[in-house]
Design a protein around this motif. Sequence first.
Motif, PDB file in Angstrom:
ATOM      1  N   GLU A   9      51.925  47.122  53.860  1.00 38.31           N
ATOM      2  CA  GLU A   9      51.648  45.697  54.097  1.00 38.31           C
ATOM      3  C   GLU A   9      50.293  45.320  53.515  1.00 38.31           C
ATOM      4  O   GLU A   9      50.145  44.261  52.893  1.00 38.31           O
ATOM      5  CB  GLU A   9      51.681  45.413  55.591  1.00 38.31           C
ATOM      6  N   LYS A  10      49.322  46.184  53.681  1.00 39.50           N
ATOM      7  CA  LYS A  10      47.980  45.943  53.145  1.00 39.50           C
ATOM      8  C   LYS A  10      48.019  45.873  51.619  1.00 39.50           C
ATOM      9  O   LYS A  10      47.399  44.986  51.003  1.00 39.50           O
ATOM     10  CB  LYS A  10      47.038  47.060  53.601  1.00 39.50           C
ATOM     11  N   LYS A  11      48.744  46.794  51.010  1.00 40.91           N
ATOM     12  CA  LYS A  11      48.862  46.810  49.553  1.00 40.91           C
ATOM     13  C   LYS A  11      49.605  45.572  49.045  1.00 40.91           C
ATOM     14  O   LYS A  11      49.241  44.981  48.032  1.00 40.91           O
ATOM     15  CB  LYS A  11      49.590  48.079  49.094  1.00 40.91           C
ATOM     16  N   ARG A  12      50.658  45.184  49.770  1.00 39.85           N
ATOM     17  CA  ARG A  12      51.448  44.036  49.330  1.00 39.85           C
ATOM     18  C   ARG A  12      50.628  42.743  49.346  1.00 39.85           C
ATOM     19  O   ARG A  12      50.836  41.855  48.513  1.00 39.85           O
ATOM     20  CB  ARG A  12      52.703  43.890  50.186  1.00 39.85           C
ATOM     21  N   LYS A  13      49.694  42.625  50.262  1.00 39.97           N
ATOM     22  CA  LYS A  13      48.852  41.437  50.323  1.00 39.97           C
ATOM     23  C   LYS A  13      47.975  41.308  49.075  1.00 39.97           C
ATOM     24  O   LYS A  13      47.595  40.203  48.677  1.00 39.97           O
ATOM     25  CB  LYS A  13      47.972  41.481  51.578  1.00 39.97           C
ATOM     26  N   LEU A  14      47.677  42.459  48.442  1.00 38.91           N
ATOM     27  CA  LEU A  14      46.874  42.430  47.215  1.00 38.91           C
ATOM     28  C   LEU A  14      47.580  41.684  46.088  1.00 38.91           C
ATOM     29  O   LEU A  14      46.930  41.158  45.184  1.00 38.91           O
ATOM     30  CB  LEU A  14      46.565  43.861  46.755  1.00 38.91           C
ATOM     31  N   LEU A  15      48.911  41.635  46.134  1.00 31.64           N
ATOM     32  CA  LEU A  15      49.685  40.934  45.106  1.00 31.64           C
ATOM     33  C   LEU A  15      49.368  39.449  45.096  1.00 31.64           C
ATOM     34  O   LEU A  15      49.583  38.756  44.096  1.00 31.64           O
ATOM     35  CB  LEU A  15      51.184  41.137  45.340  1.00 31.64           C
ATOM     36  N   TYR A  16      48.837  38.949  46.205  1.00 27.59           N
ATOM     37  CA  TYR A  16      48.504  37.531  46.362  1.00 27.59           C
ATOM     38  C   TYR A  16      46.994  37.309  46.260  1.00 27.59           C
ATOM     39  O   TYR A  16      46.538  36.372  45.606  1.00 27.59           O
ATOM     40  CB  TYR A  16      48.981  37.015  47.726  1.00 27.59           C
ATOM     41  N   THR A  17      46.229  38.158  46.919  1.00 29.24           N
ATOM     42  CA  THR A  17      44.789  37.914  47.061  1.00 29.24           C
ATOM     43  C   THR A  17      43.957  38.284  45.839  1.00 29.24           C
ATOM     44  O   THR A  17      42.877  37.715  45.627  1.00 29.24           O
ATOM     45  CB  THR A  17      44.240  38.673  48.279  1.00 29.24           C
ATOM     46  N   TYR A  18      44.435  39.236  45.004  1.00 30.62           N
ATOM     47  CA  TYR A  18      43.628  39.657  43.863  1.00 30.62           C
ATOM     48  C   TYR A  18      43.344  38.494  42.921  1.00 30.62           C
ATOM     49  O   TYR A  18      42.298  38.442  42.254  1.00 30.62           O
ATOM     50  CB  TYR A  18      44.337  40.790  43.094  1.00 30.62           C
ATOM     51  N   TYR A 120      53.031  47.246  40.296  1.00 32.17           N
ATOM     52  CA  TYR A 120      53.006  45.782  40.186  1.00 32.17           C
ATOM     53  C   TYR A 120      51.888  45.404  39.225  1.00 32.17           C
ATOM     54  O   TYR A 120      50.767  45.899  39.343  1.00 32.17           O
ATOM     55  CB  TYR A 120      52.771  45.131  41.546  1.00 32.17           C
ATOM     56  N   TYR A 121      52.221  44.516  38.291  1.00 35.19           N
ATOM     57  CA  TYR A 121      51.260  44.138  37.254  1.00 35.19           C
ATOM     58  C   TYR A 121      50.793  42.695  37.426  1.00 35.19           C
ATOM     59  O   TYR A 121      51.577  41.811  37.771  1.00 35.19           O
ATOM     60  CB  TYR A 121      51.897  44.311  35.872  1.00 35.19           C
ATOM     61  N   GLY A 122      49.504  42.490  37.169  1.00 28.97           N
ATOM     62  CA  GLY A 122      48.931  41.152  37.243  1.00 28.97           C
ATOM     63  C   GLY A 122      48.034  40.905  36.048  1.00 28.97           C
ATOM     64  O   GLY A 122      47.841  41.794  35.196  1.00 28.97           O
ATOM     65  N   ARG A 123      47.469  39.717  35.966  1.00 29.21           N
ATOM     66  CA  ARG A 123      46.614  39.345  34.834  1.00 29.21           C
ATOM     67  C   ARG A 123      45.186  39.833  35.036  1.00 29.21           C
ATOM     68  O   ARG A 123      44.777  40.153  36.149  1.00 29.21           O
ATOM     69  CB  ARG A 123      46.631  37.828  34.638  1.00 29.21           C
ATOM     70  N   THR A 124      44.432  39.858  33.942  1.00 28.32           N
ATOM     71  CA  THR A 124      43.038  40.279  34.001  1.00 28.32           C
ATOM     72  C   THR A 124      42.090  39.085  34.115  1.00 28.32           C
ATOM     73  O   THR A 124      40.897  39.256  34.338  1.00 28.32           O
ATOM     74  CB  THR A 124      42.655  41.095  32.756  1.00 28.32           C
ATOM     75  N   ALA A 125      42.611  37.880  33.946  1.00 27.05           N
ATOM     76  CA  ALA A 125      41.803  36.665  34.080  1.00 27.05           C
ATOM     77  C   ALA A 125      42.740  35.478  34.302  1.00 27.05           C
ATOM     78  O   ALA A 125      43.921  35.539  33.967  1.00 27.05           O
ATOM     79  CB  ALA A 125      40.948  36.430  32.835  1.00 27.05           C
ATOM     80  N   ILE A 126      42.216  34.408  34.863  1.00 24.78           N
ATOM     81  CA  ILE A 126      43.022  33.216  35.122  1.00 24.78           C
ATOM     82  C   ILE A 126      43.371  32.511  33.814  1.00 24.78           C
ATOM     83  O   ILE A 126      44.509  32.115  33.575  1.00 24.78           O
ATOM     84  CB  ILE A 126      42.273  32.263  36.068  1.00 24.78           C
ATOM     85  N   VAL A 127      42.372  32.369  32.937  1.00 21.01           N
ATOM     86  CA  VAL A 127      42.583  31.734  31.632  1.00 21.01           C
ATOM     87  C   VAL A 127      42.188  32.732  30.555  1.00 21.01           C
ATOM     88  O   VAL A 127      41.068  33.249  30.567  1.00 21.01           O
ATOM     89  CB  VAL A 127      41.750  30.446  31.486  1.00 21.01           C
ATOM     90  N   ILE A 128      43.100  33.005  29.637  1.00 16.34           N
ATOM     91  CA  ILE A 128      42.833  33.937  28.537  1.00 16.34           C
ATOM     92  C   ILE A 128      42.873  33.154  27.230  1.00 16.34           C
ATOM     93  O   ILE A 128      43.871  32.509  26.915  1.00 16.34           O
ATOM     94  CB  ILE A 128      43.857  35.077  28.518  1.00 16.34           C
TER      95      ILE A 128
END
Length: 245
Positions: A9-18, A120-128
């Motif tokens: 659950e703690k790890k899954r929250k990172l999908l949103y908060t990072y 799970y993969y995410g971006r490195t910045a909001i605007v690239i």
Amino acid sequence: MTSQDIESEKKRKLLYTYWHKLKYFKTIESSKYSQVQKSEVQSFIIKYIRDGLEDEFGKKFQLSRRHAFTAKELHTAYLKKQNSQQYSLSNFHFHIKSLVEDGYLKEIVKILEGRHYIAYYGRTAIVITEQLDNILTDSIMQDIFNPMKQMAKDLNPEIDSETIDKLVDESVLLLEEYYFKLFSWIKDKYPLLYKSKIDIHEFVIIAGHFAFFCKDFAKNLEKVGTLIGLDKIMEYERYKDEKEI
């Protein structure tokens, strides 16, 4: 709830908060940036992650949109697109690996699902954005503005060529200054932009048309426009395409 469930659950929250801890802007080398823009799959991946997704887990814990996905989730979302090509999951793994290597994406977390840990993969910045080392000497800018300089010289042989070069170069530098101000504004207003779910990349493109609010740029642009005859544009009739003829 077991310790394993609490950890998941703690790890899954990172999908949103990072997402809200990311830096706002990041530049990518021009060749890599251009390559991604030309790739239908890679463009889809970075845009889908940027847009995010509201789901039940996020609603349960009052989290914002999820901005991290598995390769399988991204592949499934792509296949749901209308008229999308039928790329395989392995093909998506290849593109994700390429985006990680180029600095667009990063692994956010691995979560145990069943017997396996899933990345799970995410971006490195909001605007690239594209990296321009020197806006006046960058090859892309030269390709755009050098022909304009030549056109202005051909239309105005009585004007010293150096004067025309200087005027166009000033336009480029003023445009660069406008975008620096625009990015500062985006950073300041980002909470509202995020809430509205506006596409930041597309917004930057649209906002570029409002550069006339910068008086120095508008004044300079008017001079350049006059040199290439754009001040006469209202004298022309509307162009008719083949359907109208």
